[in-house]
Write a protein that holds these residues in place. Structure first.
Motif, PDB file in Angstrom:
ATOM      1  N   ILE A   1      36.752  34.691  46.414  1.00  0.00           N
ATOM      2  CA  ILE A   1      35.869  35.766  45.927  1.00  0.00           C
ATOM      3  C   ILE A   1      36.404  37.125  46.378  1.00  0.00           C
ATOM      4  CG2 ILE A   1      33.569  36.732  46.187  1.00  0.00           C
ATOM      5  CD1 ILE A   1      32.524  33.879  46.325  1.00  0.00           C
TER       6      ILE A   1
ATOM      7  N   LEU B   1      28.367  35.733  44.170  1.00  0.00           N
ATOM      8  CA  LEU B   1      28.954  35.673  42.829  1.00  0.00           C
ATOM      9  C   LEU B   1      28.314  36.616  41.817  1.00  0.00           C
ATOM     10  CD1 LEU B   1      29.645  31.939  43.024  1.00  0.00           C
ATOM     11  CD2 LEU B   1      31.328  33.651  42.533  1.00  0.00           C
TER      12      LEU B   1
ATOM     13  N   LEU C   1      29.898  39.866  42.341  1.00  0.00           N
ATOM     14  CA  LEU C   1      31.272  39.866  41.819  1.00  0.00           C
ATOM     15  C   LEU C   1      31.269  40.135  40.318  1.00  0.00           C
ATOM     16  CD1 LEU C   1      34.199  39.414  42.655  1.00  0.00           C
ATOM     17  CD2 LEU C   1      33.931  37.054  42.042  1.00  0.00           C
ATOM     18  N   ASN C   2      30.259  39.587  39.619  1.00  0.00           N
ATOM     19  CA  ASN C   2      30.145  39.875  38.186  1.00  0.00           C
ATOM     20  C   ASN C   2      29.847  41.349  37.940  1.00  0.00           C
ATOM     21  OD1 ASN C   2      30.675  37.721  36.503  1.00  0.00           O
ATOM     22  ND2 ASN C   2      28.809  36.693  37.105  1.00  0.00           N
TER      23      ASN C   2
ATOM     24  N   SER D   1      32.991  43.233  38.262  1.00  0.00           N
ATOM     25  CA  SER D   1      33.902  43.084  37.128  1.00  0.00           C
ATOM     26  C   SER D   1      33.424  43.894  35.923  1.00  0.00           C
ATOM     27  CB  SER D   1      34.040  41.617  36.765  1.00  0.00           C
ATOM     28  OG  SER D   1      33.045  41.236  35.868  1.00  0.00           O
TER      29      SER D   1
ATOM     30  N   SER E   1      38.002  37.813  34.072  1.00  0.00           N
ATOM     31  CA  SER E   1      37.217  37.903  35.300  1.00  0.00           C
ATOM     32  C   SER E   1      35.971  37.029  35.235  1.00  0.00           C
ATOM     33  CB  SER E   1      36.832  39.352  35.546  1.00  0.00           C
ATOM     34  OG  SER E   1      35.919  39.417  36.590  1.00  0.00           O
TER      35      SER E   1
ATOM     36  N   SER F   1      35.123  33.910  37.782  1.00  0.00           N
ATOM     37  CA  SER F   1      33.894  33.848  38.565  1.00  0.00           C
ATOM     38  C   SER F   1      33.107  32.575  38.269  1.00  0.00           C
ATOM     39  CB  SER F   1      33.054  35.088  38.260  1.00  0.00           C
ATOM     40  OG  SER F   1      31.815  35.002  38.870  1.00  0.00           O
TER      41      SER F   1
END
Lengths: 83, 79, 85
Positions: free
Chosen positions: A38, C32, C35-36, C39, C66, C70
């Motif tokens: 990550i 996560l 992280l999206n 992106s 991306s 993920s």
């Protein structure tokens, strides 16, 4: 830099540099492989606007499509040991 | 001394040291830390405007990771 | 300041905020969604920073890659495909 393109302002350069530094330090410090991947995603997101800023858009397309393949190959070995 | 050169040199040095001395000494951590160094080299190539070198290196980098993963899988299966 | 530069600045600020939230999150699965978010913000920066017709294609390629990365991390962490009894 070719004409007709706005020069990227300083704030975008500083934020992408901060993204790269945060992702690198986080990748080195973590110990779980999923958390490392990550953090590697953060670092890749920081690298990508520098390629686009140079005007190398074909290189940016190729790298953006190839970079997740590397993560997928790493995940193939990642899922085995973890219960 | 543009910011790409400085960031690429930092990534190359940090990735090399992290791949040489990983915290839990497993092959998987070594492989993930090696990718930091790979992206640093890509950023350093970008600093000199080498478009063909960037394309070739980006393509071969994924192939290298795949070969390393296959080697590690064979090593795990052999024990 | 043109509106385009203001939009780029907003996207960069969102990216840095999402990176800090990812760094301070103790749970792995809660990392996560941020992280999206990161992106999406990077996609906006790529699409807005260079007015070129191929820039949209680069942004779409990064978006697809991306999101795939993920989702692959989330799927492998949540059990994976090879969990058949």
């Amino acid at each position: 830099m070719q004409e007709g393109s706005i020069a990227v302002n300083e704030m975008v350069t500083v934020s992408c540099g901060a993204l790269i530094v945060i992702g690198t330090i986080l990748t080195i410090k973590e110990s779980d492989p999923f958390r490392k991947l990550i953090s590697l995603g953060i670092m890749i997101g920081g690298v990508m606007p520098f390629i686009v800023d140079r005007g190398l858009l074909d290189v940016a397309i190729a790298v953006a499509l190839i970079a997740p393949l590397s993560t997928l190959f790493t995940l193939m070995i990642c899922g085995r040991g973890e219960p | 001394m543009n910011p790409e050169f400085i960031l690429g040199a930092f990534l190359l040095l940090a990735g090399t040291v992290a791949a040489a001395f990983p915290r839990p000494r497993t092959y998987l951590n070594r492989l993930i830390n090696l990718e930091i160094s790979s992206w640093g080299l890509l950023l350093l190539m970008l600093s000199y405007n080498e478009a063909l070198a960037l394309l070739t290196f980006g393509g071969v980098s994924a192939l290298t990771v795949y070969i390393f993963v296959r080697v590690l899988q064979k090593k795990e299966a052999a024990g | 300041m043109t509106p385009q530069e203001a939009a780029v600045m907003v996207c960069a600020a969102i990216a840095v905020y999402a990176a800090i939230r990812v760094a301070l999150e103790p749970d792995t699965l809660r990392k996560l969604p941020f992280l999206n978010v990161l992106s999406f913000a990077i996609t906006g920066v790529i699409a807005l920073v260079l007015p070129h017709p191929l820039g949209i294609v680069a942004a779409a390629a990064y978006f697809v890659g991306s999101t795939l990365e993920s989702n692959a991390i989330a799927s492998t962490y949540a059990g994976g495909l090879d969990r058949r009894e």
